[in-house]
Design a protein around this motif. Structure first.
Motif, PDB file in Angstrom:
ATOM      1  N   VAL A 300     -12.423  -4.705   9.054  1.00  0.00           N
ATOM      2  CA  VAL A 300     -13.768  -4.383   9.555  1.00  0.00           C
ATOM      3  C   VAL A 300     -13.756  -3.947  11.021  1.00  0.00           C
ATOM      4  O   VAL A 300     -14.815  -3.733  11.616  1.00  0.00           O
ATOM      5  N   HIS A 301     -12.579  -3.831  11.608  1.00  0.00           N
ATOM      6  CA  HIS A 301     -12.462  -3.379  13.001  1.00  0.00           C
ATOM      7  C   HIS A 301     -12.182  -1.881  13.046  1.00  0.00           C
ATOM      8  O   HIS A 301     -11.254  -1.412  12.393  1.00  0.00           O
ATOM      9  N   PRO A 302     -12.964  -1.107  13.785  1.00  0.00           N
ATOM     10  CA  PRO A 302     -14.083  -1.549  14.629  1.00  0.00           C
ATOM     11  C   PRO A 302     -15.427  -1.548  13.917  1.00  0.00           C
ATOM     12  O   PRO A 302     -16.440  -1.875  14.536  1.00  0.00           O
ATOM     13  N   THR A 303     -15.469  -1.209  12.612  1.00  0.00           N
ATOM     14  CA  THR A 303     -16.730  -1.197  11.883  1.00  0.00           C
ATOM     15  C   THR A 303     -16.502  -1.572  10.429  1.00  0.00           C
ATOM     16  O   THR A 303     -15.434  -1.301   9.864  1.00  0.00           O
ATOM     17  N   ARG A 304     -17.500  -2.201   9.825  1.00  0.00           N
ATOM     18  CA  ARG A 304     -17.426  -2.572   8.409  1.00  0.00           C
ATOM     19  C   ARG A 304     -17.635  -1.382   7.473  1.00  0.00           C
ATOM     20  O   ARG A 304     -17.365  -1.483   6.279  1.00  0.00           O
ATOM     21  N   HIS A 305     -18.124  -0.281   8.011  1.00  0.00           N
ATOM     22  CA  HIS A 305     -18.461   0.872   7.179  1.00  0.00           C
ATOM     23  C   HIS A 305     -17.229   1.749   6.966  1.00  0.00           C
ATOM     24  O   HIS A 305     -17.056   2.785   7.606  1.00  0.00           O
ATOM     25  N   ARG A 306     -16.372   1.292   6.063  1.00  0.00           N
ATOM     26  CA  ARG A 306     -15.119   1.979   5.774  1.00  0.00           C
ATOM     27  C   ARG A 306     -14.774   1.759   4.303  1.00  0.00           C
ATOM     28  O   ARG A 306     -15.374   0.920   3.631  1.00  0.00           O
ATOM     29  N   PRO A 307     -13.829   2.508   3.769  1.00  0.00           N
ATOM     30  CA  PRO A 307     -13.497   2.378   2.335  1.00  0.00           C
ATOM     31  C   PRO A 307     -13.009   0.975   1.971  1.00  0.00           C
ATOM     32  O   PRO A 307     -12.476   0.240   2.810  1.00  0.00           O
ATOM     33  N   SER A 308     -13.183   0.621   0.721  1.00  0.00           N
ATOM     34  CA  SER A 308     -12.730  -0.666   0.212  1.00  0.00           C
ATOM     35  C   SER A 308     -11.210  -0.778   0.317  1.00  0.00           C
ATOM     36  O   SER A 308     -10.485   0.205   0.125  1.00  0.00           O
ATOM     37  N   ILE A 309     -10.736  -1.995   0.598  1.00  0.00           N
ATOM     38  CA  ILE A 309      -9.284  -2.202   0.620  1.00  0.00           C
ATOM     39  C   ILE A 309      -8.804  -2.811  -0.699  1.00  0.00           C
ATOM     40  O   ILE A 309      -7.652  -3.235  -0.799  1.00  0.00           O
ATOM     41  N   ALA A 310      -9.676  -2.840  -1.727  1.00  0.00           N
ATOM     42  CA  ALA A 310      -9.257  -3.361  -3.029  1.00  0.00           C
ATOM     43  C   ALA A 310      -8.026  -2.633  -3.578  1.00  0.00           C
ATOM     44  O   ALA A 310      -7.099  -3.287  -4.088  1.00  0.00           O
ATOM     45  N   PRO A 311      -7.950  -1.280  -3.494  1.00  0.00           N
ATOM     46  CA  PRO A 311      -6.731  -0.616  -3.990  1.00  0.00           C
ATOM     47  C   PRO A 311      -5.474  -1.045  -3.251  1.00  0.00           C
ATOM     48  O   PRO A 311      -4.394  -1.150  -3.862  1.00  0.00           O
ATOM     49  N   LEU A 312      -5.591  -1.311  -1.952  1.00  0.00           N
ATOM     50  CA  LEU A 312      -4.432  -1.780  -1.191  1.00  0.00           C
ATOM     51  C   LEU A 312      -3.990  -3.149  -1.686  1.00  0.00           C
ATOM     52  O   LEU A 312      -2.794  -3.394  -1.889  1.00  0.00           O
ATOM     53  N   ARG A 313      -4.933  -4.048  -1.890  1.00  0.00           N
ATOM     54  CA  ARG A 313      -4.583  -5.379  -2.391  1.00  0.00           C
ATOM     55  C   ARG A 313      -3.895  -5.287  -3.753  1.00  0.00           C
ATOM     56  O   ARG A 313      -2.893  -5.964  -3.999  1.00  0.00           O
ATOM     57  N   ARG A 314      -4.432  -4.458  -4.643  1.00  0.00           N
ATOM     58  CA  ARG A 314      -3.838  -4.332  -5.984  1.00  0.00           C
ATOM     59  C   ARG A 314      -2.437  -3.740  -5.918  1.00  0.00           C
ATOM     60  O   ARG A 314      -1.535  -4.167  -6.652  1.00  0.00           O
ATOM     61  N   ALA A 315      -2.240  -2.772  -5.041  1.00  0.00           N
ATOM     62  CA  ALA A 315      -0.917  -2.167  -4.894  1.00  0.00           C
ATOM     63  C   ALA A 315       0.096  -3.200  -4.425  1.00  0.00           C
ATOM     64  O   ALA A 315       1.225  -3.274  -4.931  1.00  0.00           O
ATOM     65  N   VAL A 316      -0.300  -4.014  -3.449  1.00  0.00           N
ATOM     66  CA  VAL A 316       0.593  -5.066  -2.948  1.00  0.00           C
ATOM     67  C   VAL A 316       0.871  -6.088  -4.046  1.00  0.00           C
ATOM     68  O   VAL A 316       2.019  -6.477  -4.292  1.00  0.00           O
ATOM     69  N   GLY A 317      -0.189  -6.529  -4.755  1.00  0.00           N
ATOM     70  CA  GLY A 317      -0.019  -7.544  -5.788  1.00  0.00           C
ATOM     71  C   GLY A 317       0.854  -7.078  -6.936  1.00  0.00           C
ATOM     72  O   GLY A 317       1.718  -7.825  -7.409  1.00  0.00           O
ATOM     73  N   ASN A 318       0.658  -5.843  -7.375  1.00  0.00           N
ATOM     74  CA  ASN A 318       1.451  -5.326  -8.493  1.00  0.00           C
ATOM     75  C   ASN A 318       2.910  -5.120  -8.104  1.00  0.00           C
ATOM     76  O   ASN A 318       3.827  -5.421  -8.875  1.00  0.00           O
ATOM     77  N   THR A 319       3.133  -4.579  -6.913  1.00  0.00           N
ATOM     78  CA  THR A 319       4.503  -4.373  -6.436  1.00  0.00           C
ATOM     79  C   THR A 319       5.249  -5.706  -6.311  1.00  0.00           C
ATOM     80  O   THR A 319       6.411  -5.843  -6.731  1.00  0.00           O
ATOM     81  N   LEU A 320       4.561  -6.684  -5.765  1.00  0.00           N
ATOM     82  CA  LEU A 320       5.168  -8.010  -5.597  1.00  0.00           C
ATOM     83  C   LEU A 320       5.461  -8.645  -6.943  1.00  0.00           C
ATOM     84  O   LEU A 320       6.550  -9.206  -7.156  1.00  0.00           O
ATOM     85  N   ALA A 321       4.515  -8.562  -7.888  1.00  0.00           N
ATOM     86  CA  ALA A 321       4.725  -9.145  -9.209  1.00  0.00           C
ATOM     87  C   ALA A 321       5.934  -8.514  -9.902  1.00  0.00           C
ATOM     88  O   ALA A 321       6.730  -9.200 -10.559  1.00  0.00           O
ATOM     89  N   ALA A 322       6.100  -7.202  -9.757  1.00  0.00           N
ATOM     90  CA  ALA A 322       7.230  -6.508 -10.375  1.00  0.00           C
ATOM     91  C   ALA A 322       8.550  -6.976  -9.766  1.00  0.00           C
ATOM     92  O   ALA A 322       9.557  -7.114 -10.475  1.00  0.00           O
TER      93      ALA A 322
END
Length: 325
Positions: A300-322
């Motif tokens: 949210v720095h410097p503003t909350r008005h930005r794209p969702s980071i859900a795809p980033l979280r999923r990419a990290v989670g899937n890569t780690l699980a593999a």
């Protein structure tokens, strides 16, 4: 580790200014990394080990849930106690169904309380807490509710006889971080400055900085310590752990279960669970495979008005699980 490349790319694209990532295993192993900036403006500050992040809604499972279950273990509460048993002034002289809602229902977000309200515009401190207890909240369909956890925070203060900010916390977790050692969050239009070391959530700020739904800060190592304690059975008694993981729809008590579209990634085991926070933080546990991970960012720095980071979280989670499996 493929995760490093994913995070470096996200920082280069401007998805997040910086990121602290770590994974822990039930056998005691731990890996971590810190990348990017703790602050972009008014001047750049590198993100280093020991940086405190505003944990936002991670306060709910890592503090409020834990403290409620600890009070249950000590015989001070029962999960099926109605709120009015411990908050007798709740909706004083009003006949309202909120009085009969249980601690369990608030923890599981099944009480029907609203998701959110701009209560910081109502007042602050004790005056605001009194109004939260007297307001005739409309009850509807079960939904994820900050309001419910605000009430749980007040309940914990009543049971322990002290403000949340005075509760003992594990190393690396605090309600009062040193600003110069904290990741910046938003350039807040309400407070007129970039926030650093002060809670981003407006309602938590109005409640004194420590609340049941938000206000906790933590370093990566502090958060990983809690995740490892969970994996190793040191966080709670076995009885409390089993009760915590009783399903309530897409949730356990305090946690979100894996489901389609879950931020933890589709390759996690079926019994996985986790939580996210508005500032860009998240934690996920996969007890079946014996690992857990945290991704702490200041999205949210410097503003909350930005794209969702859900795809980033999923990419990290899937890569780690593999990699782990």
């Amino acid at each position: 580790m493929r995760v490093r490349a994913i995070l470096e790319e996200a920082i280069a694209r401007g998805t997040v200014p910086g990121a602290a990532f770590g994974v822990v295993f039930a056998d005691g192993r731990r890996e971590s990394l810190h990348l990017g900036l703790a602050q972009k403006e008014p001047e750049p500050v590198p993100l280093e080990a020991g940086t405190f992040f505003d944990l936002a809604s991670l306060t709910k499972p890592l503090f409020t849930l834990k403290e409620v279950l600890r009070a249950v273990e000590e015989g001070l509460l029962d999960l099926d106690d109605p709120l009015s048993l411990h908050l007798p002034e709740l909706l004083w002289l009003k006949d309202h169904p909120l009085k009969g809602k249980t601690i369990r229902e608030l923890l599981a977000h099944t009480s029907g309380l609203p998701a959110w309200e701009a209560v910081y515009t109502w007042g602050e401190g004790q005056k605001l807490k009194a109004r939260l207890l007297q307001y005739p909240w409309p009850l509807g369909r079960p939904t994820y509710s900050d309001i419910g956890y605000m009430l749980l925070g007040i309940l914990l203060e009543r049971v322990r006889g002290k403000p949340l900010g005075e509760f003992a916390l594990p190393p690396g977790l605090t309600f009062s971080p040193p600003p110069e050692q904290s990741a910046a969050t938003e350039r807040c239009p309400w407070r007129g400055r970039v926030l650093r070391g002060q809670v981003h959530d407006e309602n938590a700020f109005a409640l004194g900085g420590a609340a049941g739904h938000a206000g906790l800060f933590g370093t990566l190592e502090g958060v990983l310590g809690e995740l490892q304690a969970l994996l190793q059975g040191r966080w709670l008694s076995r009885a409390a752990w089993e009760e915590m993981l009783t399903p309530h729809g897409e949730r356990f008590l305090g946690w979100e279960r894996k489901h389609p579209g879950w931020h933890g990634g589709s390759l996690a085991s079926g019994g996985s669970f986790g939580h996210t926070g508005f500032t860009g933080v998240s934690v996920f546990l996969d007890p079946e495979r014996g690992y857990a991970w945290a991704l702490l960012t200041n999205a949210v720095h410097p503003t909350r008005h930005r794209p969702s980071i859900a795809p980033l979280r999923r990419a990290v989670g899937n890569t780690l699980a593999a990699e782990v499996s």
